[in-house]
Structures are given as structure tokens and as C-alpha cells.
Scaffold this motif. Structure first.
Motif, PDB file in Angstrom:
ATOM      1  N   ASP A  88      43.176  36.709  87.823  1.00 24.89           N
ATOM      2  CA  ASP A  88      43.631  36.604  89.211  1.00 24.89           C
ATOM      3  C   ASP A  88      42.737  35.654  90.004  1.00 24.89           C
ATOM      4  O   ASP A  88      43.228  34.855  90.808  1.00 24.89           O
ATOM      5  N   GLN A  89      41.421  35.728  89.793  1.00 19.81           N
ATOM      6  CA  GLN A  89      40.507  34.828  90.497  1.00 19.81           C
ATOM      7  C   GLN A  89      40.752  33.380  90.109  1.00 19.81           C
ATOM      8  O   GLN A  89      40.746  32.483  90.961  1.00 19.81           O
ATOM      9  N   ASP A 103      33.570  27.380  97.413  1.00 19.07           N
ATOM     10  CA  ASP A 103      33.845  28.618  96.692  1.00 19.07           C
ATOM     11  C   ASP A 103      33.340  28.475  95.261  1.00 19.07           C
ATOM     12  O   ASP A 103      33.716  27.531  94.551  1.00 19.07           O
ATOM     13  N   LYS A 122      45.430  27.749  92.510  1.00 17.15           N
ATOM     14  CA  LYS A 122      46.425  27.605  93.574  1.00 17.15           C
ATOM     15  C   LYS A 122      45.815  26.891  94.781  1.00 17.15           C
ATOM     16  O   LYS A 122      46.420  25.983  95.350  1.00 17.15           O
ATOM     17  N   MET A 123      44.617  27.289  95.172  1.00 14.16           N
ATOM     18  CA  MET A 123      43.955  26.671  96.310  1.00 14.16           C
ATOM     19  C   MET A 123      43.636  25.200  96.018  1.00 14.16           C
ATOM     20  O   MET A 123      43.841  24.339  96.876  1.00 14.16           O
ATOM     21  N   SER A 153      43.616  32.134  88.849  1.00 14.62           N
ATOM     22  CA  SER A 153      44.930  31.737  89.363  1.00 14.62           C
ATOM     23  C   SER A 153      44.860  31.386  90.837  1.00 14.62           C
ATOM     24  O   SER A 153      45.424  30.375  91.278  1.00 14.62           O
ATOM     25  N   TYR A 154      44.166  32.203  91.610  1.00 14.72           N
ATOM     26  CA  TYR A 154      44.038  31.927  93.038  1.00 14.72           C
ATOM     27  C   TYR A 154      43.230  30.650  93.269  1.00 14.72           C
ATOM     28  O   TYR A 154      43.603  29.826  94.109  1.00 14.72           O
ATOM     29  N   GLY A 155      42.154  30.484  92.529  1.00 15.17           N
ATOM     30  CA  GLY A 155      41.346  29.271  92.654  1.00 15.17           C
ATOM     31  C   GLY A 155      42.155  28.024  92.344  1.00 15.17           C
ATOM     32  O   GLY A 155      42.073  27.020  93.057  1.00 15.17           O
ATOM     33  N   ARG A 174      36.114  28.149  92.457  1.00 14.03           N
ATOM     34  CA  ARG A 174      36.819  26.855  92.456  1.00 14.03           C
ATOM     35  C   ARG A 174      35.932  25.738  91.922  1.00 14.03           C
ATOM     36  O   ARG A 174      36.392  24.907  91.128  1.00 14.03           O
TER      37      ARG A 174
END
Length: 86
Positions: free
Chosen positions: A71-72, A41, A78-79, A74-76, A44
Motif C-alpha cells: 500500500d505504501q 517523503d 501514485k503520487m 502503491s501510494y508513493g 517516494r
């Protein structure tokens, strides 16, 4: 299906033995595949490079540095945090 133990042309036994010594175990290959999938990704992978360069950035600063949304980021993050190899 059983892997072949020989083939029709002459076998280079020394090269085969050397290759076997350097081959990843099935478990290690699975972990590497998981890591490469995680890094596939773009957000990431860019997060990791940004953090390697600046060492510490908040989500907002990462978003500005990468020109993406918070948001991108934060999600990255988190993953990345959830990947079992970390």
C-alpha cells in the motif's frame, strides 16, 4: 513590498549581475520546490532510487526491497505519477 535596490554598504555590481544570471526564475523555483516536496517523503525518494538501480520492479518487489507495505509503494507511485513535472 518592493525589494530593495540598494543597501548601505558598497554594492558589488559585478557579483550581483553574476548572481542574477544564475538565479532560477520564479516559475522554475516553484517547480523545483514542488519536486523537492515530492521527494521529501522517504518512501517516494527510496522508490526512485530503487527504480534507478533495478530499472523495473513490480509493486510487490519494491515493497520487499524497501521493507514497506505494498500500500505504501502503491501510494508513493501514485503520487509520483501524478506530479505534473513527470
Amino acid at each position: 513590498m518592493t525589494p530593495p535596490r540598494s543597501h548601505e554598504h558598497p554594492v558589488n555590481s559585478e557579483a550581483v549581475a553574476t548572481a542574477r544570471e544564475g538565479v532560477l526564475s520564479v516559475a522554475d523555483a516553484g517547480r523545483l520546490a514542488g519536486l523537492l516536496g515530492m521527494l521529501a517523503d522517504p518512501v517516494r525518494s527510496r522508490i526512485l532510487f530503487a527504480l534507478a538501480t533495478a530499472e523495473e520492479l513490480c509493486v510487490g518487489d519494491l515493497a520487499l526491497a524497501l521493507d514497506v507495505t505494498e500500500d505504501q509503494v502503491s501510494y508513493g507511485l501514485k503520487m509520483l505519477r501524478g506530479w505534473p513535472g513527470w
